[in-house]
Scaffold this motif. Sequence first.
Motif, PDB file in Angstrom:
ATOM      1  N   ARG A   1       1.899 -25.628  42.572  1.00 10.20           N
ATOM      2  CA  ARG A   1       0.689 -26.515  42.512  1.00 10.20           C
ATOM      3  C   ARG A   1       0.767 -27.788  43.107  1.00 10.20           C
ATOM      4  O   ARG A   1       1.636 -28.166  43.348  1.00 10.20           O
TER       5      ARG A   1
ATOM      6  N   TYR B   1      -0.877 -18.314  43.752  1.00  9.33           N
ATOM      7  CA  TYR B   1      -0.672 -17.559  42.715  1.00  9.33           C
ATOM      8  C   TYR B   1      -0.153 -16.076  43.451  1.00  9.33           C
ATOM      9  O   TYR B   1      -0.493 -15.708  44.615  1.00  9.33           O
TER      10      TYR B   1
ATOM     11  N   GLN C   1       0.392 -12.311  43.050  1.00  9.18           N
ATOM     12  CA  GLN C   1       0.372 -10.885  42.101  1.00  9.18           C
ATOM     13  C   GLN C   1       1.078  -9.656  42.636  1.00  9.18           C
ATOM     14  O   GLN C   1       0.700  -8.883  43.719  1.00  9.18           O
TER      15      GLN C   1
ATOM     16  N   THR D   1      -3.468 -26.305  34.569  1.00  8.42           N
ATOM     17  CA  THR D   1      -3.114 -24.954  35.220  1.00  8.42           C
ATOM     18  C   THR D   1      -3.229 -23.968  34.354  1.00  8.42           C
ATOM     19  O   THR D   1      -3.038 -23.844  33.074  1.00  8.42           O
TER      20      THR D   1
ATOM     21  N   MET E   1      -0.743 -12.022  37.162  1.00  5.59           N
ATOM     22  CA  MET E   1      -0.832 -13.096  38.058  1.00  5.59           C
ATOM     23  C   MET E   1       0.129 -14.242  37.716  1.00  5.59           C
ATOM     24  O   MET E   1       0.220 -14.636  36.453  1.00  5.59           O
TER      25      MET E   1
ATOM     26  N   TYR F   1      -2.767 -19.999  33.078  1.00  8.03           N
ATOM     27  CA  TYR F   1      -1.937 -18.979  32.997  1.00  8.03           C
ATOM     28  C   TYR F   1      -2.463 -17.645  32.606  1.00  8.03           C
ATOM     29  O   TYR F   1      -3.480 -17.744  31.688  1.00  8.03           O
TER      30      TYR F   1
ATOM     31  N   LEU G   1       2.035 -17.939  38.762  1.00 11.27           N
ATOM     32  CA  LEU G   1       1.787 -19.129  39.354  1.00 11.27           C
ATOM     33  C   LEU G   1       3.036 -19.393  40.210  1.00 11.27           C
ATOM     34  O   LEU G   1       4.165 -19.290  39.616  1.00 11.27           O
TER      35      LEU G   1
END
Lengths: 119, 114
Positions: A50, A37, A39, B102, A45, B104, A47
């Motif tokens: 993954r 993630y 920031q 996931t 935050m 968010y 993504l």
Amino acid sequence: AQTVTQSQPEMSVQEAETVTLSCTYDTSENNYYLFWYKQPPSRQMILVIRQEAYKQQNATENRFSVNFQKAAKSFSLKISDSQLGDTAMYFCAFMKHGNYGGSQGNLIFGKGTKLSVKP
Amino acid sequence: DAGITQSPRHKVTETGTPVTLRCHQTENHRYMYWYRQDPGHGLRLIHYSYGVKDTDKGEVSDGYSVSRSKTEDFLLTLESATSSQTSVYFCAISDLAGGPDTQYFGPGTRLTVL
């Protein structure tokens, strides 16, 4: 218990260059997910990428890619062609696979790496 | 971007007062989470919900309670705020339909307890 370690509190890179952020984790689980993630100063935050642990192929999202080494429990993030907008805190996070939601849906975060991209 | 809002975005309160933070989603996601972010700690889970009226504790739940009376809202309450609860609070949502769980995140709430 799972732990996530980011050993680089701060890093800097010149614009257009490549930088790699390190992340290691400790778990006895075989199936799990790993995340990066971002920031930015706005505090949101976001993504970045993954990775599913059962997939051997490293995940890629545009300029972002990972080097996932399951045996070494390592999950590094490579940012290519760094841009000023990449300046942010980057967090590595771990989640167990299995019963979605509940405690196994809990993300375990590292303490973050502050990345500065310099013009 | 996932439709998640948090209110208030900033709050200053005094020790001993009750505080409620609200997370609202428009995604109809089943799972909702509250995290706190402190310098040197990353994000840590406070409480989570896996459905309406179904909640459970996370890693740092002491001093906090939650409620979820409808899918879209997840409330975090500090019954009697303390200075150690000064932090940035994030709400997150997830759903299986989005792939492997996931999460968010909302925009965060900065809480200062004087």
